[in-house]
Design a protein around this motif. Structure first.
Motif, short mmCIF file in Angstrom:
data_model
loop_
_atom_site.label_atom_id
_atom_site.label_comp_id
_atom_site.label_asym_id
_atom_site.label_seq_id
_atom_site.Cartn_x
_atom_site.Cartn_y
_atom_site.Cartn_z
N LEU A 97 -53.92 100.34 112.80
CA LEU A 97 -52.87 99.08 111.63
C LEU A 97 -52.67 97.77 111.41
O LEU A 97 -52.11 97.96 110.99
CB LEU A 97 -51.76 99.96 112.85
CG LEU A 97 -50.59 101.51 113.18
CD1 LEU A 97 -49.65 101.37 114.03
CD2 LEU A 97 -51.01 101.94 111.88
N THR A 98 -53.83 97.50 112.44
CA THR A 98 -53.84 96.08 111.95
C THR A 98 -55.07 95.86 110.99
O THR A 98 -54.98 95.41 110.05
CB THR A 98 -54.08 94.91 113.30
OG1 THR A 98 -53.63 95.64 114.60
CG2 THR A 98 -54.00 93.60 112.96
N ARG A 99 -56.25 96.94 111.00
CA ARG A 99 -57.61 96.20 110.50
C ARG A 99 -57.46 96.91 109.03
O ARG A 99 -57.94 96.32 107.74
CB ARG A 99 -58.38 96.65 111.27
CG ARG A 99 -59.00 95.54 112.31
CD ARG A 99 -59.53 94.37 111.59
NE ARG A 99 -59.16 93.32 112.93
CZ ARG A 99 -60.51 92.50 113.07
NH1 ARG A 99 -62.51 93.87 112.18
NH2 ARG A 99 -60.84 91.82 114.11
N GLY A 104 -48.90 104.57 103.44
CA GLY A 104 -48.13 105.11 104.86
C GLY A 104 -47.78 104.30 106.29
O GLY A 104 -47.53 104.80 107.13
N ARG A 105 -48.33 103.70 105.91
CA ARG A 105 -49.57 102.56 107.32
C ARG A 105 -47.73 102.05 107.73
O ARG A 105 -48.14 101.83 108.67
CB ARG A 105 -50.48 101.94 106.77
CG ARG A 105 -50.31 101.01 108.13
CD ARG A 105 -51.50 99.22 107.57
NE ARG A 105 -50.96 98.41 107.26
CZ ARG A 105 -49.70 97.82 107.57
NH1 ARG A 105 -50.20 97.34 108.65
NH2 ARG A 105 -49.32 96.61 106.63
N ARG A 106 -47.29 101.84 106.97
CA ARG A 106 -45.67 101.14 108.04
C ARG A 106 -45.26 101.96 108.68
O ARG A 106 -44.55 101.77 109.12
CB ARG A 106 -44.69 99.83 106.57
CG ARG A 106 -45.05 99.23 106.05
CD ARG A 106 -44.50 98.33 105.21
NE ARG A 106 -45.03 97.02 104.92
CZ ARG A 106 -45.22 96.05 105.81
NH1 ARG A 106 -43.93 95.95 106.01
NH2 ARG A 106 -45.54 94.97 104.27
N VAL A 112 -44.60 104.01 115.72
CA VAL A 112 -45.11 103.85 117.19
C VAL A 112 -44.35 104.27 117.94
O VAL A 112 -44.39 103.92 119.49
CB VAL A 112 -46.28 102.83 117.01
CG1 VAL A 112 -46.40 102.44 118.51
CG2 VAL A 112 -47.80 103.45 116.31
N ASP A 113 -42.88 102.90 117.53
CA ASP A 113 -41.80 102.68 119.14
C ASP A 113 -41.10 104.07 118.81
O ASP A 113 -39.65 103.82 120.10
CB ASP A 113 -41.06 101.60 117.77
CG ASP A 113 -42.30 100.71 117.47
OD1 ASP A 113 -42.97 100.22 118.29
OD2 ASP A 113 -41.99 99.29 116.50
N LEU A 114 -40.75 105.54 118.28
CA LEU A 114 -40.37 106.40 118.22
C LEU A 114 -39.53 106.87 119.94
O LEU A 114 -38.65 107.15 120.38
CB LEU A 114 -40.82 107.10 117.22
CG LEU A 114 -39.06 108.97 116.98
CD1 LEU A 114 -38.41 108.17 116.74
CD2 LEU A 114 -40.43 109.70 117.00
N PRO A 115 -40.90 107.08 120.60
CA PRO A 115 -40.80 107.00 122.47
C PRO A 115 -39.55 105.92 122.92
O PRO A 115 -39.15 105.59 124.50
CB PRO A 115 -41.82 107.23 122.42
CG PRO A 115 -42.74 107.57 121.93
CD PRO A 115 -42.15 106.45 120.84
#
Length: 289
Positions: A97-99, A104-106, A112-115
């Protein structure tokens, strides 16, 4: 003679706090202590006192009960395994996600924060439906002889799901700060990609990975809602300690519930203390704060 005069020459008197341009240290410090005492220390103290009220012999009998030991082993063993998996794959997700830039990356970064936001019961029902013997993933896995739902493997999947965001978010900022020139220098000096990974990239990330590991482990040990729907809750097989505490409370067995809770508290504190010591050592070892 004052304390400052009694100190050897060249040594300053120890300070309770560092000088700060912001006022209000006494007020904020008092609020902090009051908050921690009322919401953290006092409930934990009551728990330990209630557990100690049954006496050493009674407490030992409750702790060494076969069903209690099986539940504790399931909870802590699978929590450690899930945290280790999250630490590895959290680094990979954070790196991608960083490199890299891709369509659709965003959206993936937000997922990732869904949980964090998803109610644990909803997550448990979704995982149980997905990995059930007739579910979208459960049915093809059953054809391969792999049963996920209603087994310890299902518990592991649920714990990995709820703990992954901790490992991703703790590592992601440090991945963004890694100087690419150091990687280029390692390549120019003839280092292989694996050697550059081990000697250049991983050392500054290890403290953050350990932090994510500790957070994921702490979340997994106390996880309840997302686990009970996918675990099967079979005694000695897939029964977790938090569920056993609830069962004993429903049976009005408060002594047994507090004994298990006290053991979980002590084991969690010991594990987190060990992780923090390793984390501090890695920070000193690799010179990253």
């Amino acid at each position: 003679m004052s304390n400052a005069a009694a100190l050897p020459a060249g040594r300053a008197a120890p300070r309770f706090r560092r000088p700060s341009a912001l006022p209000g240290f006494r007020l904020t410090f008092g609020i902090t202590l009051t908050y921690l005492t009322l919401l953290v220390l006092l409930p934990l103290a009551v728990l330990l006192l209630r557990a100690a009220s049954v006496g050493p012999a009674g407490l030992w009998a409750l702790v060494t009960d076969a069903r209690n030991l099986a539940a504790l082993k399931t909870s802590f063993g699978l929590s450690l395994a899930a945290a280790a998996i999250d630490a590895v794959f959290g680094l990979l997700v954070a790196w991608v996600l960083t490199r890299y830039r891709f369509p659709g990356r965003r959206i993936i970064d937000a997922l990732v924060d869904l949980p964090f936001a998803l109610p644990t019961a909803v997550a448990g029902i979704a995982l149980a439906s997905l990995y059930a013997p007739n579910g979208w993933l459960g049915e093809p896995l059953m054809a391969l002889g792999i049963k996920v739902a209603y087994t310890p493997l299902g518990i592991l999947v649920a714990l990995v799901f709820v703990g992954l965001p901790f490992c991703v978010r703790t590592v992601q900022p440090l991945v963004a700060e890694i100087d690419r020139s150091s990687e280029e220098a390692a390549a120019i000096l003839g280092a292989s990609r694996f050697r550059a990974l081990v000697t250049v990239i991983l050392p500054p990330l290890i403290p953050a990975m350990l932090t994510g590991f500790a957070l994921a482990f702490a979340r997994a040990v106390g996880e309840y809602g997302s686990v009970i729907f996918v675990a099967g809750n079979l005694p000695y097989v897939s029964e977790i300690a938090p569920l056993l505490i609830v069962i004993k409370l429903e049976e009005f067995n408060y002594a047994g519930a507090t004994a298990i809770a006290a053991v979980m508290l002590l084991m969690s504190f010991t594990a987190l203390l060990a992780i923090n010591l390793v984390q501090d050592f890695s920070r000193r070892r690799f010179g990253h704060v």
